[in-house]
Design an enzyme around this catalytic site. Structure first.
Site, mmCIF file in Angstrom:
data_model
loop_
_atom_site.group_PDB
_atom_site.id
_atom_site.type_symbol
_atom_site.label_atom_id
_atom_site.label_comp_id
_atom_site.label_asym_id
_atom_site.label_seq_id
_atom_site.Cartn_x
_atom_site.Cartn_y
_atom_site.Cartn_z
ATOM 1 N N HIS A 1 12.555 -13.215 27.844
ATOM 2 C CA HIS A 1 12.518 -12.846 29.256
ATOM 3 C C HIS A 1 11.706 -11.567 29.447
ATOM 4 O O HIS A 1 10.836 -11.483 30.325
ATOM 5 C CB HIS A 1 13.951 -12.647 29.777
ATOM 6 C CG HIS A 1 14.025 -12.111 31.171
ATOM 7 N ND1 HIS A 1 14.243 -12.919 32.266
ATOM 8 C CD2 HIS A 1 13.904 -10.842 31.658
ATOM 9 C CE1 HIS A 1 14.250 -12.168 33.363
ATOM 10 N NE2 HIS A 1 14.051 -10.901 33.023
ATOM 11 N N GLU A 2 11.975 -10.581 28.596
ATOM 12 C CA GLU A 2 11.257 -9.318 28.709
ATOM 13 C C GLU A 2 9.795 -9.474 28.306
ATOM 14 O O GLU A 2 8.924 -8.779 28.840
ATOM 15 C CB GLU A 2 11.940 -8.237 27.856
ATOM 16 C CG GLU A 2 13.375 -7.943 28.263
ATOM 17 C CD GLU A 2 13.516 -7.590 29.731
ATOM 18 O OE1 GLU A 2 12.575 -7.006 30.304
ATOM 19 O OE2 GLU A 2 14.571 -7.895 30.317
ATOM 20 N N HIS B 1 7.772 -10.252 31.237
ATOM 21 C CA HIS B 1 7.330 -9.088 32.014
ATOM 22 C C HIS B 1 6.228 -8.316 31.275
ATOM 23 O O HIS B 1 5.274 -7.841 31.885
ATOM 24 C CB HIS B 1 8.501 -8.129 32.258
ATOM 25 C CG HIS B 1 9.584 -8.691 33.117
ATOM 26 N ND1 HIS B 1 9.343 -9.286 34.330
ATOM 27 C CD2 HIS B 1 10.945 -8.730 32.942
ATOM 28 C CE1 HIS B 1 10.498 -9.669 34.869
ATOM 29 N NE2 HIS B 1 11.469 -9.346 34.043
#
Length: 452
Positions: free
Chosen positions: A24-25, A28
């Protein structure tokens, strides 16, 4: 051996959760770096750093509390401005001081040459891309894992083959009272079930209903057709021993449990089962483990997203139900929210079920991680800070403000100052922490019972 299998199941899902958070990170991190934003830190977890290394300008590592993760980007908060657009040097008031402290902490990260690498200076579409990257990564993971499960392992599907045919029709509450009394057999005076009266028997495969073709996995569609045909004589086609046959029946208008899109019974606020007046013929579906083509995956993902979105929209009521169950004798709703502790417990129980084939247990564990990623995708899109959806909402509001100003030839209002929303952010964060603690407590003292 059972204990070891339980621990193994918990460990496998824990690793899956950790990887989901880390990826998920990454969702980003990658667009932030592509768009030139300086990223000082990429961390999985919160609190004290356990292990880290530096590559280039970014520190990568793990924190002590594996309850999430973050990517630190410089320039998240624009400088404070007065109404005339000038930079304000100081502010008064508790809320203003919170914003000022946040800006000060962010400013301390700046280095010479960062002027054009600030997050808030990116075009709106780039900021949205960065913030959408995390949830979309979870959606991608969930889609891939659901694809592995349904195309590789297969899932249990309701088929158009009849598994049982009831001889009579009995109201739902009457069935419950007879079951309690141990007299579940049909009684004189009970109306004959339409399917039984029409000659349908277990093993028959329904092929059509009232002129509508019924596919092999079309039991739910068939159910809807039956429910809508109450009191009307219809023709039903079926296969028996390879021979195509047809008969007629008239669905009875009866009170049946209301079900959602997943076939689960819908409960009233008082916990009782909601009922509706619908057509009923009295037959059940044979369930079968079946693999599905890849083309079916997007539809299944969509169903998962809608189901999770329904839980999120109804979250206050569902959390209230969890609290009531945790502090009373009321049972937990198996379709309600659970914590990572609950997910781990379910994973351990599944892994320890030696009577279930290993392939089915592995499939279920993969499905758990897939469902968790779909939940992360939906929840992170809630338009509240500190969630990704809050940043996206801020960027969209900025685009709207600037667009209106441009149309009416007004001064550019500048970037949206999300630092002003820090008090609300802290409230939301506190509520999320409280929700997590409640669910963890409930999953310890009153866990969801999925296996009887």
């Amino acid at each position: 051996m059972t204990v070891l299998l339980f621990i193994l199941g918990v460990a496998l899902v824990a690793v899956g959760i950790a990887l989901s958070i880390a990826l998920h990170e990454v969702g980003h991190l990658v667009p932030a770096k592509l768009f030139g934003v300086r990223v000082p830190q990429y961390m999985v977890g919160f609190g004290k750093t356990v292990w880290s290394f530096r590559r280039g300008e970014t520190e990568y590592g793990f924190k002590a509390l594996p309850l999430g993760g973050y990517v630190s980007m410089i320039g998240m908060y624009p400088p404070a401005q007065d109404h005339d657009g000038a930079v304000r040097q100081s502010s008064t008031g508790m809320f203003q001081q919170l914003a000022a402290d946040a800006r000060k902490a962010a400013a301390e990260q700046l280095r010479p040459g960062d002027e054009n690498r600030l997050f808030y200076r990116l075009p709106v579409w780039k900021r949205i891309t960065i913030m959408l990257g995390g949830p979309l990564m979870n959606l991608l993971i969930g889609t891939l894992l659901i694809g592995v499960v349904v195309t590789g392992f297969g899932t249990v599907q309701l088929t158009s083959t009849v598994s049982e045919v009831y001889q009579c029709v009995v109201a739902d509450d009457e069935q419950a009272s007879r079951a309690a009394a141990g007299t579940e057999a049909c009684q004189p005076g009970d109306p004959e079930a339409p399917a039984y009266a029409a000659g349908l028997r277990p093993g028959d495969t329904i092929t059509s209903f009232d002129g509508e073709a019924v596919e092999e996995r079309g039991w739910m569609e068939l159910t809807e057709l039956i429910r809508a045909a109450a009191g009307r004589e219809v023709t039903i086609g079926y296969l028996r021993d390879g021979e195509e046959r047809a008969t007629t029946l008239t669905p009875l208008l009866t009170e049946r449990p209301a079900v959602d899109i997943n076939g689960q019974r819908i409960a009233n606020p008082d916990g009782s089962t909601r009922t509706v007046q619908v057509g009923f013929v009295g037959m059940g579906s044979e369930q079968r483990l079946m693999t599905l083509p890849p083309a079916e995956v997007p539809g299944l993902v969509g169903e998962n997203v809608r189901a999770v979105a329904g839980v999120v929209l109804d979250l206050p009521a569902r959390l209230a139900a969890v609290a009531r169950a945790a502090f009373s004798d009321e049972p937990r709703d198996p379709n309600g929210p659970i914590s990572v502790v609950g997910v781990g417990r379910i994973a351990g129980e599944v892994s320890a079920m030696e009577e279930i084939p290993l392939q089915s247990r592995v499939s279920t564990l993969i499905g758990l991680v897939a469902s968790l990623n779909i939940a992360l995708f939906v929840f992170n899109l809630v338009p509240l800070l500190p969630l990704d959806g809050g940043h996206i909402a801020g960027a969209l509001w900025e685009a709207l403000r600037r667009g209106v100003a441009k149309v009416f030839r007004r001064r550019d209002p500048g970037p949206v100052d999300i630092a002003k929303l820090l008090p609300l952010t802290y409230v939301v964060a506190a509520l999320m922490l409280g929700m997590g603690l409640l669910l963890i407590y409930a999953d310890i003292v009153k866990p969801v019972n999925l296996f009887g």
